[in-house]
Design a protein around this motif. Structure first.
Motif, short mmCIF file in Angstrom:
data_model
loop_
_atom_site.label_atom_id
_atom_site.label_comp_id
_atom_site.label_asym_id
_atom_site.label_seq_id
_atom_site.Cartn_x
_atom_site.Cartn_y
_atom_site.Cartn_z
N HIS A 146 3.82 12.60 -14.94
CA HIS A 146 4.09 11.19 -14.67
C HIS A 146 5.46 11.02 -14.03
CE1 HIS A 146 3.72 6.92 -14.93
NE2 HIS A 146 4.87 6.82 -15.57
N VAL A 147 5.56 10.10 -13.07
CA VAL A 147 6.83 9.74 -12.46
C VAL A 147 6.99 8.22 -12.48
CG1 VAL A 147 7.14 11.76 -10.98
CG2 VAL A 147 5.74 9.84 -10.17
N MET A 148 8.25 7.78 -12.55
CA MET A 148 8.60 6.37 -12.60
C MET A 148 9.73 6.11 -11.62
SD MET A 148 8.67 6.30 -16.76
CE MET A 148 8.97 8.07 -16.86
N PHE A 149 9.82 4.92 -11.08
CA PHE A 149 10.84 4.61 -10.08
C PHE A 149 11.96 3.80 -10.71
CE2 PHE A 149 12.64 2.93 -6.13
CZ PHE A 149 12.62 4.08 -5.35
N ALA A 178 15.90 -1.35 -0.44
CA ALA A 178 14.57 -1.66 0.10
C ALA A 178 13.49 -0.95 -0.72
CB ALA A 178 14.49 -1.22 1.57
N ALA A 179 13.78 0.29 -1.13
CA ALA A 179 12.83 1.03 -1.96
C ALA A 179 12.66 0.35 -3.32
CB ALA A 179 13.32 2.47 -2.14
N ARG A 180 13.77 -0.09 -3.90
CA ARG A 180 13.71 -0.79 -5.18
C ARG A 180 12.90 -2.08 -5.07
NH1 ARG A 180 18.81 -4.27 -6.37
NH2 ARG A 180 17.68 -5.42 -4.75
N ASP A 181 13.16 -2.85 -4.02
CA ASP A 181 12.46 -4.13 -3.86
C ASP A 181 10.96 -3.91 -3.67
OD1 ASP A 181 14.89 -5.37 -4.10
OD2 ASP A 181 15.13 -5.78 -1.97
N TYR A 182 10.60 -2.86 -2.96
CA TYR A 182 9.18 -2.55 -2.80
C TYR A 182 8.57 -2.24 -4.16
CZ TYR A 182 4.84 -0.31 -1.36
OH TYR A 182 3.51 0.01 -1.22
N ALA A 183 9.25 -1.39 -4.94
CA ALA A 183 8.72 -0.99 -6.25
C ALA A 183 8.50 -2.21 -7.14
CB ALA A 183 9.68 0.00 -6.91
N ASN A 184 9.41 -3.16 -7.11
CA ASN A 184 9.27 -4.34 -7.96
C ASN A 184 8.22 -5.32 -7.43
OD1 ASN A 184 11.20 -3.55 -9.83
ND2 ASN A 184 12.88 -4.50 -8.72
N LYS A 185 7.98 -5.28 -6.13
CA LYS A 185 7.00 -6.20 -5.54
C LYS A 185 5.57 -5.80 -5.86
CE LYS A 185 5.54 -8.16 -1.08
NZ LYS A 185 5.82 -8.24 0.38
N SER A 229 10.26 0.76 -12.80
CA SER A 229 8.95 0.16 -12.56
C SER A 229 7.98 1.30 -12.31
CB SER A 229 9.00 -0.80 -11.37
OG SER A 229 9.79 -1.94 -11.66
N ALA A 230 6.69 1.07 -12.57
CA ALA A 230 5.73 2.17 -12.51
C ALA A 230 4.31 1.65 -12.35
CB ALA A 230 5.84 3.04 -13.77
N HIS A 231 3.41 2.58 -12.05
CA HIS A 231 1.97 2.34 -12.03
C HIS A 231 1.30 3.17 -13.11
CE1 HIS A 231 0.88 0.51 -7.83
NE2 HIS A 231 1.69 -0.26 -8.53
N THR A 232 0.27 2.61 -13.58
CA THR A 232 -0.71 3.20 -14.52
C THR A 232 -0.10 4.15 -15.54
OG1 THR A 232 -1.31 4.83 -12.83
CG2 THR A 232 -2.71 2.92 -13.04
N ASN A 233 0.48 3.61 -16.57
CA ASN A 233 0.50 2.22 -16.97
C ASN A 233 1.46 1.42 -16.09
OD1 ASN A 233 -1.15 3.19 -18.97
ND2 ASN A 233 0.29 2.84 -20.62
N ASP A 234 1.06 0.19 -15.74
CA ASP A 234 1.90 -0.65 -14.89
C ASP A 234 3.09 -1.18 -15.68
OD1 ASP A 234 0.02 -0.19 -12.99
OD2 ASP A 234 -0.37 -2.30 -12.52
N TYR A 249 2.35 5.46 -5.99
CA TYR A 249 3.23 4.29 -6.00
C TYR A 249 4.69 4.67 -5.71
CZ TYR A 249 6.18 0.89 -8.54
OH TYR A 249 7.17 0.02 -8.93
N VAL A 250 5.19 5.72 -6.34
CA VAL A 250 6.57 6.16 -6.11
C VAL A 250 6.75 6.61 -4.66
CG1 VAL A 250 8.30 7.92 -6.70
CG2 VAL A 250 7.08 6.71 -8.51
N SER A 251 5.75 7.31 -4.11
CA SER A 251 5.81 7.73 -2.71
C SER A 251 5.90 6.52 -1.79
CB SER A 251 4.59 8.57 -2.35
OG SER A 251 4.64 9.86 -2.94
N GLN A 252 5.12 5.49 -2.09
CA GLN A 252 5.17 4.27 -1.27
C GLN A 252 6.57 3.66 -1.27
OE1 GLN A 252 2.04 1.54 -2.57
NE2 GLN A 252 0.67 3.28 -2.89
N ALA A 253 7.20 3.62 -2.44
CA ALA A 253 8.54 3.05 -2.54
C ALA A 253 9.54 3.88 -1.73
CB ALA A 253 8.97 2.97 -4.00
N MET A 254 9.43 5.20 -1.82
CA MET A 254 10.33 6.07 -1.05
C MET A 254 10.13 5.88 0.45
SD MET A 254 10.02 9.58 -3.24
CE MET A 254 10.80 9.78 -4.85
N TYR A 255 8.89 5.74 0.85
CA TYR A 255 8.60 5.51 2.27
C TYR A 255 9.18 4.17 2.72
CZ TYR A 255 5.89 4.75 6.55
OH TYR A 255 5.52 4.50 7.84
#
Length: 371
Positions: A326-329, A219-226, A341-346, A260-266
């Motif tokens: 920087h962190v990446m998921f 679910a965390a992965r799918d959020y990150a990719n969405k 997947s990541a944010h800024t750079n996306d 962004y990574v926090s959102q995916a973890m949540y």
């Protein structure tokens, strides 16, 4: 998908480093379609050759987002989007798994580690890897090609190819998957470390009550990719793809990675509290340049995640850069290629190169929290 599709069967590997001097006998314009096409083919052929031992390339598309020819020297950023499927027909054919199983057999003979412990670690890993057998995986990457142009044609002998490993242009050789022997050695080493980690965590959990939640890494992965995308030009992010239920951090050129990574973890099930919640320091800051950031909270304060290795970090884990904040998921890891997947750079489903671990740390959820 990018605009120009090139057959995946074209897989020649050109020389990348040698330099040959030529007279300044041609002048090209940036609109030269032939040179652009050659640049794209150069990168597509390189990727095809690099992946040939381990993957079937179903499709591979390319485009160019940056292009210039100055003093007869071409510089082009070539972006690729591909679909690949492991050639392995079962998890047992994956080199990393071969290494794990070989090490397990050796340990059982010496009674160094109980069969139950090794079998549990291997079983968990096989479960993670089974999703990649017979399943196509999408991937997006960028390369930078520099080469002399002679009589309107790219001189392959002078070509230099680099790979964009998030924000660092590194030699393209790091994009090439490791050898089967090297991957088997990783499996051998990681089995021992995984058992040791599980033992230590079991002891700690016996005296430290666990939080009443489970982490759904898929679910965390799918959020990150969405909620991200592949952006290859300035400003290197696209907020139209971000989750509008959260504040956007586009200040200073874009600092939304931890948010962004926090959102995916949540989304995966990690509960908020008074310290880790939207817009808190622990939520929006990596913790690399300031205390009490995301990494501090997840790894050292709550111990939800633990430090591991690249090969042992499945989808649902995260990567932390040491040279910058920087962190990446992590969204895929078949042990041949890791993707994030990541944010800024996306970034969306970009590959993480076989590069020095000293510049990055990898973290994965403790097994007690896995769903």
């Amino acid at each position: 998908m990018f605009g120009k599709k090139i057959a995946a069967s074209a897989i020649m590997l050109f020389a990348l480093t040698s330099a040959v001097a030529f007279a300044d006998d041609t002048t090209l314009k940036a609109s030269d379609a032939k040179v652009r096409e050659e640049a794209q083919k150069f990168v597509v052929d390189f990727v095809g050759q690099a992946y040939k031992p381990y993957y079937t390339l179903n499709t591979i598309d390319s485009d160019i987002s940056e292009y210039s020819v100055k003093d007869n020297v071409l510089t082009a950023r070539v972006n690729i989007s591909l679909s690949k499927t492991l050639k392995a027909k079962s998890v047992d054919e994956i080199p990393y798994v071969k290494g794990m199983k070989g090490q397990s057999a050796a340990l059982k003979q010496t009674n160094a580690i109980s069969a139950m412990e090794t079998e549990q670690v291997i079983s968990d890993r096989l479960k993670d890897l089974s999703e990649y057998i017979g399943t196509a995986t999408e991937q997006n990457d960028s390369f930078r090609l520099t080469a002399k142009v002679v009589n309107g044609v790219i001189d392959n002998q002078s070509a230099k190819l680099e790979f964009l490993n998030y924000m660092d242009w590194i030699p393209a050789a790091h994009f090439i998957p490791e050898t089967e022997e090297t991957m088997m050695k990783h499996g051998q080493k990681d089995l021992l470390e995984a058992v040791t980690t599980n033992r230590a965590y079991t002891v700690r959990s016996a005296v430290q009550p666990q939080a009443a939640f489970t982490y759904n890494r898929i679910a965390a992965r799918d959020y990150a990719n969405k909620y991200t995308s592949t952006v290859t030009g300035s400003p290197y992010y696209d907020t139209s793809k971000w989750n509008k239920n959260y504040k956007f951090h586009t200040e200073s050129g874009g600092v939304d990675c931890a948010n962004y990574v926090s959102q995916a973890m949540y989304a995966g099930g990690i509960p908020t509290d008074s310290t880790w919640k939207p817009e808190s320091i622990a939520w929006v800051n990596t913790g690399r340049n300031i205390s009490n950031g995301l990494e501090d909270y997840m790894v050292r304060t709550k111990k939800y995640f633990y430090k591991t290795t690249k090969a042992t970090t499945p989808a649902g884990g995260f990567i932390s850069a040491l040279d910058y904040s920087h962190v990446m998921f992590v969204v895929a890891n078949d042990t041949v290629t890791m993707q994030y997947s990541a944010h800024t750079n996306d970034k969306l489903k970009a590959s993480f190169a076989n590069f020095s671990d000293s510049k990055f740390e990898f973290f994965y959820i403790n097994s007690a929290y896995l769903q």
